[in-house]
Scaffold this motif. Structure first.
Motif, short mmCIF file in Angstrom:
data_model
loop_
_atom_site.label_atom_id
_atom_site.label_comp_id
_atom_site.label_asym_id
_atom_site.label_seq_id
_atom_site.Cartn_x
_atom_site.Cartn_y
_atom_site.Cartn_z
N LYS A 1 1.86 -14.38 2.61
CA LYS A 1 0.96 -13.68 1.70
C LYS A 1 1.74 -13.20 0.49
CE LYS A 1 1.45 -9.51 4.48
NZ LYS A 1 0.80 -8.51 5.30
N ASP A 2 1.00 -12.96 -0.60
CA ASP A 2 1.57 -12.38 -1.81
C ASP A 2 0.96 -11.00 -1.97
OD1 ASP A 2 3.06 -14.63 -2.51
OD2 ASP A 2 1.42 -15.51 -3.67
N HIS A 3 1.79 -10.01 -2.23
CA HIS A 3 1.31 -8.63 -2.32
C HIS A 3 0.21 -8.50 -3.37
CE1 HIS A 3 1.25 -4.36 -1.83
NE2 HIS A 3 1.36 -4.21 -3.13
N CYS A 4 -0.90 -7.90 -2.96
CA CYS A 4 -2.05 -7.72 -3.83
C CYS A 4 -2.00 -6.32 -4.46
CB CYS A 4 -3.34 -7.91 -3.05
SG CYS A 4 -4.82 -7.61 -4.04
N LYS A 5 -1.68 -6.27 -5.73
CA LYS A 5 -1.59 -4.99 -6.42
C LYS A 5 -2.97 -4.38 -6.66
CE LYS A 5 2.87 -5.51 -8.51
NZ LYS A 5 3.71 -5.11 -9.62
N GLY A 6 -4.00 -5.22 -6.78
CA GLY A 6 -5.36 -4.71 -6.96
C GLY A 6 -5.79 -3.88 -5.77
N MET A 7 -5.63 -4.43 -4.57
CA MET A 7 -6.01 -3.69 -3.37
C MET A 7 -5.06 -2.52 -3.13
SD MET A 7 -8.26 -3.19 -1.04
CE MET A 7 -9.26 -4.66 -0.91
N GLU A 8 -3.83 -2.66 -3.57
CA GLU A 8 -2.89 -1.54 -3.43
C GLU A 8 -3.46 -0.30 -4.12
OE1 GLU A 8 1.58 -0.23 -4.93
OE2 GLU A 8 1.06 -2.34 -4.94
N GLY A 9 -3.98 -0.48 -5.32
CA GLY A 9 -4.58 0.64 -6.04
C GLY A 9 -5.82 1.16 -5.35
N LEU A 10 -6.68 0.27 -4.89
CA LEU A 10 -7.90 0.69 -4.19
C LEU A 10 -7.57 1.42 -2.89
CD1 LEU A 10 -10.06 -2.49 -4.80
CD2 LEU A 10 -10.40 -0.23 -5.84
N ALA A 11 -6.58 0.91 -2.17
CA ALA A 11 -6.17 1.55 -0.92
C ALA A 11 -5.59 2.95 -1.19
CB ALA A 11 -5.15 0.68 -0.19
N ALA A 12 -4.79 3.06 -2.24
CA ALA A 12 -4.22 4.36 -2.60
C ALA A 12 -5.32 5.35 -2.96
CB ALA A 12 -3.22 4.20 -3.74
N GLU A 13 -6.32 4.89 -3.70
CA GLU A 13 -7.45 5.75 -4.05
C GLU A 13 -8.21 6.19 -2.81
OE1 GLU A 13 -8.88 6.98 -7.16
OE2 GLU A 13 -6.76 6.63 -7.60
N ALA A 14 -8.42 5.28 -1.88
CA ALA A 14 -9.13 5.63 -0.65
C ALA A 14 -8.37 6.69 0.14
CB ALA A 14 -9.36 4.38 0.20
N ILE A 15 -7.07 6.52 0.28
CA ILE A 15 -6.25 7.51 0.99
C ILE A 15 -6.31 8.85 0.27
CG2 ILE A 15 -3.87 8.12 1.63
CD1 ILE A 15 -5.16 5.97 3.45
N LYS A 16 -6.19 8.83 -1.04
CA LYS A 16 -6.23 10.06 -1.83
C LYS A 16 -7.55 10.80 -1.61
CE LYS A 16 -6.59 11.64 -6.59
NZ LYS A 16 -6.80 11.22 -7.97
N HIS A 17 -8.67 10.08 -1.79
CA HIS A 17 -9.97 10.74 -1.75
C HIS A 17 -10.43 11.11 -0.35
CE1 HIS A 17 -10.72 10.41 -6.00
NE2 HIS A 17 -10.36 9.14 -5.97
#
Length: 167
Positions: free
Chosen positions: A72-88
């Protein structure tokens, strides 16, 4: 990811990116499932974990079917969405209750919409490349993702949002 030189290269890159996106989303869903108060929400989050794992298995199969290294290649788009989910949900959300459930659905749907876009795009690439079996598997996965998103919308509109409004 190297510089893509053909639609085939772009297709493979998309599959590898989606694999990473799925892995990241799965980690977040596992963390937030226990925090859900609404039984239907908790059940859907639990079921979605199996769906994500199934879609990841399809991605691995499709990558292997193209005689590519199954990675796999690291997905920076989902990285941001995942970080937002954890934050909120985890860091800033309430400990429990309908307002937290609203936040969970919102973050889940953001990540799901990313999946819809990615799987739909990969299906279109497969179709253009004449990969009929790949196209069908990716379209079926996209339909699954749409269905979970539609369920979350209905759940939000018919109960969770209303409960949060009264909280």
């Amino acid at each position: 990811m190297s510089t893509p030189e053909s639609l085939q290269d772009v297709y493979i890159d998309e599959l590898k990116d989606l694999w990473s996106a799925n892995d990241q989303m799965l980690k977040v869903i596992k963390k937030i499932t226990a925090k859900a108060s609404d039984a239907a929400l908790k059940d859907m989050l639990t079921k979605s974990q199996d769906g994500i794992a199934s879609h990841t298995a399809i991605l691995k199969e499709l990558i292997a079917g193209q005689d590519e290294k199954v990675s796999k290649d690291h997905c920076k788009g989902m990285e941001g969405l995942a970080a937002e989910a954890i934050k909120h949900v985890i860091e800033e959300g309430p400990d429990k209750g309908p307002v937290l459930d609203v936040l969970i659905i919102a973050q889940y749907q953001r990540m799901t919409h990313y999946g819809i876009a990615g799987f739909g795009t990969a299906a279109a690439f497969a179709k253009a490349l004449g990969l009929k079996d790949d196209n069908k598997k990716l379209r079926d996965a996209t339909k699954d993702i749409y269905a979970s998103d539609a369920f979350m919308t209905k759940l939000a509109e018919t109960s969770v949002n209303l409960e949060a409004e009264d909280a």
